[in-house]
Design an enzyme around this catalytic site. Structure first.
Site, short mmCIF file in Angstrom:
data_model
loop_
_atom_site.label_atom_id
_atom_site.label_comp_id
_atom_site.label_asym_id
_atom_site.label_seq_id
_atom_site.Cartn_x
_atom_site.Cartn_y
_atom_site.Cartn_z
N LYS A 270 0.84 -1.19 0.00
CA LYS A 270 0.00 0.00 0.00
C LYS A 270 0.88 1.25 0.00
O LYS A 270 1.89 1.29 -0.67
CB LYS A 270 -0.96 -0.07 1.18
CG LYS A 270 -1.87 -1.31 1.10
CD LYS A 270 -2.94 -1.33 2.15
CE LYS A 270 -3.82 -2.57 1.97
NZ LYS A 270 -4.95 -2.60 2.94
N TYR A 271 0.51 2.28 0.75
CA TYR A 271 1.29 3.52 0.75
C TYR A 271 2.45 3.45 1.73
O TYR A 271 2.33 2.90 2.83
CB TYR A 271 0.41 4.72 1.12
CG TYR A 271 -0.49 5.18 0.01
CD1 TYR A 271 0.04 5.86 -1.10
CD2 TYR A 271 -1.85 4.93 0.04
CE1 TYR A 271 -0.79 6.27 -2.13
CE2 TYR A 271 -2.69 5.35 -0.99
CZ TYR A 271 -2.15 6.01 -2.07
OH TYR A 271 -2.97 6.41 -3.10
N THR A 272 3.56 4.03 1.30
CA THR A 272 4.69 4.18 2.21
C THR A 272 5.39 5.50 1.90
O THR A 272 5.09 6.17 0.90
CB THR A 272 5.67 3.00 2.11
OG1 THR A 272 6.55 3.03 3.25
CG2 THR A 272 6.51 3.05 0.85
N HIS B 287 9.16 7.56 1.51
CA HIS B 287 10.61 7.51 1.33
C HIS B 287 11.17 8.91 1.52
O HIS B 287 10.53 9.90 1.13
CB HIS B 287 10.99 7.02 -0.07
CG HIS B 287 10.58 5.62 -0.37
ND1 HIS B 287 10.93 4.55 0.44
CD2 HIS B 287 9.85 5.09 -1.39
CE1 HIS B 287 10.44 3.44 -0.07
NE2 HIS B 287 9.77 3.73 -1.17
N ALA C 79 10.06 -1.49 5.91
CA ALA C 79 8.96 -1.90 5.04
C ALA C 79 9.52 -2.68 3.85
O ALA C 79 10.65 -2.44 3.41
CB ALA C 79 8.19 -0.68 4.54
N GLY D 174 8.30 -4.16 -0.05
CA GLY D 174 7.34 -4.27 -1.14
C GLY D 174 8.08 -4.67 -2.40
O GLY D 174 9.04 -3.99 -2.80
N CYS E 83 1.27 1.54 4.96
CA CYS E 83 0.96 0.14 4.64
C CYS E 83 -0.49 -0.21 4.97
O CYS E 83 -0.83 -1.39 5.11
CB CYS E 83 1.92 -0.82 5.34
SG CYS E 83 3.65 -0.50 4.95
#
Length: 209
Positions: A71-73, A75, A141, A143, A172
């Site tokens: 999902k969203y993370t 950086h 995280a 992905g 997430c």
């Protein structure tokens, strides 16, 4: 296997193009496997299962929707991003659950060198800290995506990012648990060099050369 380490922040769109091109090269045999270690300026990415409702503020930093899982993370500076581009078939790892488990293990072993007790959390991908009466928080995280069993995208480990930048998303898609960093835990890893050295050693131990 080639190791590429960038000291300056990398442009996100450029990094996607670079990964995609290297994946093609590994598939057709014209390029070597690669582990790329980098960092970005502040931005958000949404994976294939990202829920738009988890993006609470789309105006704070650039948002990229990408093909990795998850999902969203967030950086940004102070976070070490690692992209392993590996031929999983030739390594007998044609199982995404196994591959992710091994990536988690590399991070857990690496963090142990700094006195950080990372662990897995059942039902949630990534590396977590905090057990017992402490609510667990995610410190790394994960992905990934594969093309013809060549992996790309990868890992993001929070060393000293600005954790307030996570406030614009539900990381997430998990509302009940937060995120943390080595710095928030009172462990200063101000140089990526030491982290990179231990990460490479752990990665080679688990995945081989």
């Amino acid at each position: 296997m080639e190791w590429k380490i960038d000291k300056d922040c990398v442009d996100y769109q450029m990094s996607l193009m670079f990964m995609q091109e290297r994946v093609k090269q590994v598939i057709n045999g014209s390029g070597d496997e690669l582990v790329w270690m980098l960092q970005y300026e502040a931005l958000y990415t949404g994976g294939t299962s990202a829920d738009p409702q988890d993006l609470l503020n789309s105006d704070l930093f650039p948002v990229f929707n990408v093909g990795r899982g998850g999902k969203y993370t967030y950086h940004g500076p102070g976070q070490r991003v690692i992209y392993p581009i590996l031929n999983l078939r030739s390594r007998n790892i044609c199982d995404l659950h196994k591959y992710i488990y091994l990536l988690e293990e590399v991070v857990i072993v690496t963090l142990d060198n700094f006195g950080i007790n990372g662990c897995r959390k059942e039902g949630h991908i990534g590396v977590w800290v905090g057990t017992g009466c402490q609510p667990p928080k995610k410190i790394a995280a994960i992905g990934v995506r594969v093309s013809k069993w060549v992996s790309y995208h990868g890992i993001a480990v929070n060393l000293y990012p600005d954790l307030s930048h996570y406030d614009a998303i539900i990381p997430c898609g998990i509302k009940n648990f937060g995120v943390t960093s080595a710095k928030e835990m009172g462990i200063e890893i101000r140089s990526f060099n030491a982290f990179d050295r231990y990460f490479k050693k752990s990665f080679v131990k688990i995945f081989g050369e």
